[in-house]
Design a protein around this motif. Structure first.
Motif, PDB file in Angstrom:
ATOM      1  N   SER A  32       0.835  -1.208   0.000  1.00 16.87           N
ATOM      2  CA  SER A  32       0.000   0.000   0.000  1.00 16.87           C
ATOM      3  C   SER A  32       0.865   1.251   0.000  1.00 16.87           C
ATOM      4  O   SER A  32       0.559   2.227  -0.690  1.00 16.87           O
ATOM      5  CB  SER A  32      -0.921   0.022   1.216  1.00 16.87           C
ATOM      6  N   TYR A  33       1.940   1.220   0.763  1.00 15.39           N
ATOM      7  CA  TYR A  33       2.853   2.360   0.831  1.00 15.39           C
ATOM      8  C   TYR A  33       3.513   2.609  -0.526  1.00 15.39           C
ATOM      9  O   TYR A  33       3.599   3.756  -0.982  1.00 15.39           O
ATOM     10  CB  TYR A  33       3.902   2.103   1.917  1.00 15.39           C
ATOM     11  N   VAL A  34       3.956   1.555  -1.180  1.00 13.57           N
ATOM     12  CA  VAL A  34       4.584   1.692  -2.500  1.00 13.57           C
ATOM     13  C   VAL A  34       3.575   2.242  -3.510  1.00 13.57           C
ATOM     14  O   VAL A  34       3.893   3.131  -4.299  1.00 13.57           O
ATOM     15  CB  VAL A  34       5.187   0.350  -2.974  1.00 13.57           C
ATOM     16  N   GLU A  35       2.351   1.733  -3.485  1.00  9.56           N
ATOM     17  CA  GLU A  35       1.314   2.235  -4.397  1.00  9.56           C
ATOM     18  C   GLU A  35       1.028   3.710  -4.138  1.00  9.56           C
ATOM     19  O   GLU A  35       0.810   4.475  -5.075  1.00  9.56           O
ATOM     20  CB  GLU A  35       0.034   1.416  -4.261  1.00  9.56           C
ATOM     21  N   LYS A  36       1.050   4.110  -2.886  1.00 15.60           N
ATOM     22  CA  LYS A  36       0.831   5.522  -2.547  1.00 15.60           C
ATOM     23  C   LYS A  36       1.976   6.376  -3.086  1.00 15.60           C
ATOM     24  O   LYS A  36       1.746   7.448  -3.644  1.00 15.60           O
ATOM     25  CB  LYS A  36       0.704   5.678  -1.037  1.00 15.60           C
ATOM     26  N   PRO A  41      -1.957   1.866  -8.726  1.00 13.99           N
ATOM     27  CA  PRO A  41      -1.956   0.491  -8.193  1.00 13.99           C
ATOM     28  C   PRO A  41      -1.011  -0.406  -8.983  1.00 13.99           C
ATOM     29  O   PRO A  41      -0.789  -0.207 -10.169  1.00 13.99           O
ATOM     30  CB  PRO A  41      -3.409   0.042  -8.354  1.00 13.99           C
ATOM     31  N   LEU A  42      -0.459  -1.384  -8.299  1.00 19.91           N
ATOM     32  CA  LEU A  42       0.464  -2.312  -8.941  1.00 19.91           C
ATOM     33  C   LEU A  42      -0.267  -3.424  -9.685  1.00 19.91           C
ATOM     34  O   LEU A  42       0.192  -3.879 -10.728  1.00 19.91           O
ATOM     35  CB  LEU A  42       1.393  -2.932  -7.891  1.00 19.91           C
ATOM     36  N   GLU A  43      -1.398  -3.850  -9.158  1.00 15.72           N
ATOM     37  CA  GLU A  43      -2.084  -4.979  -9.777  1.00 15.72           C
ATOM     38  C   GLU A  43      -2.864  -4.558 -11.020  1.00 15.72           C
ATOM     39  O   GLU A  43      -3.243  -3.413 -11.180  1.00 15.72           O
ATOM     40  CB  GLU A  43      -2.989  -5.684  -8.772  1.00 15.72           C
ATOM     41  N   ILE A 156      11.900   3.376  -6.567  1.00 14.19           N
ATOM     42  CA  ILE A 156      10.502   3.816  -6.530  1.00 14.19           C
ATOM     43  C   ILE A 156      10.336   5.117  -7.309  1.00 14.19           C
ATOM     44  O   ILE A 156       9.378   5.278  -8.068  1.00 14.19           O
ATOM     45  CB  ILE A 156      10.002   3.929  -5.079  1.00 14.19           C
ATOM     46  N   TYR A 157      11.280   6.022  -7.163  1.00  7.99           N
ATOM     47  CA  TYR A 157      11.181   7.301  -7.882  1.00  7.99           C
ATOM     48  C   TYR A 157      11.317   7.120  -9.386  1.00  7.99           C
ATOM     49  O   TYR A 157      10.724   7.863 -10.161  1.00  7.99           O
ATOM     50  CB  TYR A 157      12.195   8.309  -7.347  1.00  7.99           C
TER      51      TYR A 157
END
Length: 164
Positions: A32-36, A41-43, A156-157
């Motif tokens: 959830s943190y990564v998606e934020k 969303p990843l999926e 992530i960036y």
């Protein structure tokens, strides 16, 4: 379908069976943190959009298109048979579509076989970081681990910038 599951993480890290409930919560919080951070969303999910064709192309709101289900020309109510998908850009072969409004129905996101290895590695490292932080808080230790490792931030960036 989730592109990176807890079971896969469990195999990678050989997690202890007696900590699974906590690990699942930390893993879900990590995703959830990564998606934020990524702001998407990843999926793989289904999306519908209405776009106006300019220069024989439109740009979708979401990246990583896995399947273009349907494109309908809202002016003629006919299905658009031919197009080229290039990232978020959809190029139309028929010049008669210029200035027409089109309805797009597509799936976008990551599938297990298309999930980037470097992003998966960043999620694993972030999971370990968050688990360590959780253990420190549980043990009432004063150590602050609030800064995410730089290598994880960099990965992530990279994916965040790709979507801008």
């Amino acid at each position: 379908m989730k592109p990176f599951t807890f079971e896969e993480l469990q195999k990678i890290l050989e997690l202890k069976a007696d900590e699974i409930d906590t690990d699942i919560l930390i893993f879900n919080a990590t995703l959830s943190y990564v998606e934020k951070l990524l702001d998407y969303p990843l999926e793989d999910r289904n999306y519908n959009e209405i776009q106006t064709v300019e220069d024989c192309m439109v740009f979708t709101e979401h990246e990583h298109i896995t399947e273009m289900i349907n494109i309908i020309d809202m002016t003629t109510k006919l299905r658009v048979p031919n197009c080229v998908i290039d990232g978020r850009r959809i190029l139309f072969i028929d010049p008669k579509l210029e200035d027409h409004v089109v309805f797009l129905n597509y799936n976008a996101g990551f599938l297990p076989e298309t999930f980037p290895a470097d992003l998966k590695e960043a999620i694993v490292k972030l999971f370990l970081f968050k688990k360590r932080e959780f253990l420190h808080q549980t043990n009432n230790e004063d150590i602050q681990l609030s800064e995410i490792p730089q290598d994880v931030q960099n990965i992530i960036y990279i994916y965040r910038r790709k979507s801008l």
